[in-house]
Scaffold this active site. Structure first.
Site, PDB file in Angstrom:
ATOM      1  N   MET A  16      40.058  40.302  42.073  1.00  0.00           N
ATOM      2  CA  MET A  16      41.174  40.197  41.124  1.00  0.00           C
ATOM      3  C   MET A  16      42.144  39.131  41.625  1.00  0.00           C
ATOM      4  O   MET A  16      42.643  39.219  42.757  1.00  0.00           O
ATOM      5  CB  MET A  16      41.898  41.547  40.993  1.00  0.00           C
ATOM      6  CG  MET A  16      41.045  42.635  40.347  1.00  0.00           C
ATOM      7  SD  MET A  16      41.851  44.253  40.429  1.00  0.00           S
ATOM      8  CE  MET A  16      41.496  44.708  42.133  1.00  0.00           C
ATOM      9  N   GLN A  69      34.391  35.641  46.847  1.00  0.00           N
ATOM     10  CA  GLN A  69      33.964  35.103  45.548  1.00  0.00           C
ATOM     11  C   GLN A  69      34.519  33.701  45.354  1.00  0.00           C
ATOM     12  O   GLN A  69      35.707  33.451  45.561  1.00  0.00           O
ATOM     13  CB  GLN A  69      34.414  35.978  44.388  1.00  0.00           C
ATOM     14  CG  GLN A  69      33.801  35.501  43.068  1.00  0.00           C
ATOM     15  CD  GLN A  69      34.310  36.253  41.864  1.00  0.00           C
ATOM     16  OE1 GLN A  69      35.461  36.110  41.487  1.00  0.00           O
ATOM     17  NE2 GLN A  69      33.435  37.047  41.253  1.00  0.00           N
ATOM     18  N   CYS A  98      34.351  34.683  34.504  1.00  0.00           N
ATOM     19  CA  CYS A  98      35.764  34.522  34.158  1.00  0.00           C
ATOM     20  C   CYS A  98      35.894  33.855  32.793  1.00  0.00           C
ATOM     21  O   CYS A  98      35.412  32.725  32.598  1.00  0.00           O
ATOM     22  CB  CYS A  98      36.476  33.681  35.217  1.00  0.00           C
ATOM     23  SG  CYS A  98      38.228  33.419  34.852  1.00  0.00           S
ATOM     24  N   LYS A 140      28.251  37.204  39.606  1.00  0.00           N
ATOM     25  CA  LYS A 140      28.927  38.139  38.688  1.00  0.00           C
ATOM     26  C   LYS A 140      28.970  37.469  37.320  1.00  0.00           C
ATOM     27  O   LYS A 140      29.538  36.379  37.184  1.00  0.00           O
ATOM     28  CB  LYS A 140      30.335  38.458  39.178  1.00  0.00           C
ATOM     29  CG  LYS A 140      31.095  39.471  38.334  1.00  0.00           C
ATOM     30  CD  LYS A 140      32.456  39.785  38.973  1.00  0.00           C
ATOM     31  CE  LYS A 140      33.212  40.840  38.167  1.00  0.00           C
ATOM     32  NZ  LYS A 140      33.609  40.363  36.837  1.00  0.00           N
ATOM     33  N   ASN A 198      30.124  46.672  35.693  1.00  0.00           N
ATOM     34  CA  ASN A 198      31.559  46.410  35.741  1.00  0.00           C
ATOM     35  C   ASN A 198      32.120  46.558  34.342  1.00  0.00           C
ATOM     36  O   ASN A 198      31.544  46.065  33.383  1.00  0.00           O
ATOM     37  CB  ASN A 198      31.813  45.000  36.289  1.00  0.00           C
ATOM     38  CG  ASN A 198      33.281  44.633  36.300  1.00  0.00           C
ATOM     39  OD1 ASN A 198      33.655  43.528  35.982  1.00  0.00           O
ATOM     40  ND2 ASN A 198      34.145  45.559  36.676  1.00  0.00           N
ATOM     41  N   ALA A 222      38.152  47.313  38.570  1.00  0.00           N
ATOM     42  CA  ALA A 222      39.275  46.391  38.721  1.00  0.00           C
ATOM     43  C   ALA A 222      40.560  47.100  38.316  1.00  0.00           C
ATOM     44  O   ALA A 222      41.315  47.576  39.175  1.00  0.00           O
ATOM     45  CB  ALA A 222      39.057  45.137  37.892  1.00  0.00           C
TER      46      ALA A 222
END
Length: 555
Positions: A16, A69, A98, A140, A198, A222
């Site tokens: 995050m 990451q 993202c 991811k 996730n 998250a």
């Protein structure tokens, strides 16, 4: 990779931005989080700037296992960044999920799910370049509307040697829509490497639900962990102990206030009312936040955390200047008590004050005294200002509108009053101490003078006593009239002295009579002169009148 081989669902803290820093990772690890990710780091900036490396990546020996990451758009940059962090971490993860526009415009994030060959090359480059067999390389991703494209991406990454795949069960265009568990299950069934789910994991029961629906090997959270860092330990809401753990860890590691405050805002969101959240969100300092937590929720029962918090609270409550003023007040009280000791006289204190060390300091005494007076007056006025600030009508109105602010403002007012008393008493005792020292010196001087006069008086008394004894002896001799030759001679001398004194007394009397006669004569002469003067004054007046009458006739 041993975590995935244990046969349980791996619980993971998601990367995050701004939030999954070292202090927060340390917190969630304490509450059964198995694996943590760093915030997303742009690999190109990380390699280009030492400042970026120092600020973006921090860890410790207890921060394991740890995955770093990166956001990257070419294989070599990602591999270079992985080599830099490899000694301090257990793996790297490529961000392919993202959805933010800035990231996608730079070729990062979710746009990579449309470039499966590039993702494959990036995974392979990391595998080939990092010389650490146990080091992992994961990705991811988000899913496509056409799941076949997502399956193709995952299979190519698997062929390149990806360690596991984290799947956010939403497309790049979706934000808060329901998670597509069917898509996650499809991907899990299509690859042999571990798959992590996730999205929408807010409670521990959601971990088991995700596992049952998809058969995944791990769950990444998250927002759920932001709201409740103890979620993986089975808590429905953030426990008070977890809140104090965060305060402890954040203050120890020097977390910036904004990050420290935001984490607490998330943690308290479920357990506080809207007015409480409004008050808490308006706090602007670490000490104000800690005071609010302590006053609203009370201290934690854990002894170690309580003691740490207690010391931190003291350090936050007592600023350096007021700690110094309080210490100065205690020193003043101690000195005055020493001055009042009954077995040390004023003259002893004066001898102490005359030592060479005090003589050297006496040159600066007046300057030091005036400087301390000015400092204490300034602090006193500042404390008065604080008392007036927290006692005004506006703050009273705010406490009525927000009842939870009452204790906080009351504590502020208490501190301001405490500072007012400390500075006021320090100023008062400083003046008293100056006066006490002056009085001690004066008393010592008076005591010395009195002692000298007393010695002189004793000497005079002894001499008078001796003269009286001699006189008594002479009188006794005269009365007895015993007459040995020496006594007769003494009597004769005494008679002659008495006769001489009588003659002198007679001559003095005659002289006095003559003086009185002379004084009478002078008085009579003075009276005659006064009468003659009066007569002359009358004649002068008559002549003056006659002259005036003649002038009038001539006119």
């Amino acid at each position: 990779m041993d975590l995935f081989e244990a046969g349980k669902v791996v619980k993971i803290c998601a990367p995050m931005v701004r939030y999954s820093k070292l202090a927060f990772r340390s917190l969630v690890r304490k509450y059964d989080c198995d694996l943590c990710f760093t915030p997303m780091i742009v690999a190109a900036d990380f390699m280009r700037s030492v400042k970026a490396r120092d600020s973006e990546f921090t860890t410790s020996e207890y921060d394991r296992p740890l995955i770093v990451q990166f956001a990257a758009s070419d294989a070599q940059t990602l591999a270079d960044a992985a080599c830099v962090v490899a000694p301090f971490s257990d793996g790297v993860d490529l961000n392919c999920g993202c959805p933010q526009r800035w990231a996608m415009s730079e070729g990062y994030g979710a746009c990579l799910i449309n470039k499966p060959e590039l993702v494959r090359d990036m995974v392979r480059q990391v595998r080939n370049q990092v010389d650490k067999p146990s080091y992992t390389s994961s990705i991811k991703i988000r899913i496509h509307k056409d799941l076949r494209r997502t399956v193709d991406l995952c299979q190519k990454a698997e062929a390149a040697g990806v360690s596991w795949i984290t799947v956010h069960g939403r497309t790049a265009d979706e934000r808060h829509q329901p998670v597509h568990y069917d898509g996650i299950k499809t991907i899990k069934d299509s690859v042999s490497v571990p798959v992590v789910a996730n999205g929408d994991v807010k409670y521990l029961r959601d971990v088991e639900t995700s596992h049952q629906l998809t058969g995944i090997d791990g769950v990444m959270a998250a927002r759920g962990l932001l709201a409740n860092p103890a979620m993986f330990a089975g808590y429905e809401d953030t426990p008070l102990e977890c809140v104090w753990d965060w305060v402890d860890m954040a203050l120890k590691q020097g977390t910036p206030f904004t990050c420290f405050h935001h984490h607490l805002m998330y943690m308290l969101e479920r357990v506080s009312s809207q007015p409480e959240r409004k008050v808490f969100n308006s706090l602007s300092s670490t000490s104000a936040v800690v005071d609010y937590l302590y006053d609203t929720y009370g201290p934690v029962q854990n002894l170690e955390v309580s003691m740490c918090f207690f010391l931190q609270k003291i350090s936050l409550e007592m600023t350096l200047q007021w700690t110094a003023v309080a210490l100065f007040l205690y020193v003043e009280i101690g000195i005055l008590l020493i001055f009042c000791l009954p077995f040390i006289s004023a003259r002893k204190w004066q001898r102490i004050f005359k030592l060479s060390i005090w003589n050297s300091m006496a040159r600066f005494w007046n300057k030091v005294f005036l400087t301390m007076i000015i400092i204490l007056i300034v602090l006193f006025l500042d404390a008065v200002r604080e008392v007036r600030k927290y006692s005004d009508a506006q703050h009273a109105k705010d406490t009525k509108l927000h009842p939870n602010m009452f204790d906080h403002l009351h504590m502020k007012l208490f501190r301001a009053q405490r500072n007012l008393y400390i500075s006021g008493f320090s100023l008062f005792l400083w003046l008293v101490m100056r006066r006490v020292i002056t009085l001690i010196n004066q008393l010592a001087t008076v005591s010395g003078t009195t002692a000298a006069l007393q010695t002189q008086a004793e000497s005079a008394n002894q001499a008078a006593k001796k003269y009286m004894e001699d006189n008594e002896l002479l009188k006794q001799t005269l009365k007895e009239g015993t007459a040995d030759k020496s006594s007769a001679e003494g009597m004769e001398l005494l008679r002659k002295e008495v006769e001489t004194l009588k003659a002198e007394l007679t001559s003095v009397g005659d002289a006095l009579n003559e003086s009185q006669s002379a004084v009478g004569a002078m008085k009579k002469q003075s009276d005659d002169l006064a009468k003659e003067y009066d007569n002359l004054l009358k004649e002068h007046q008559e002549l003056q009148n006659a002259k005036d009458d003649g002038n009038k006739k001539d006119d």
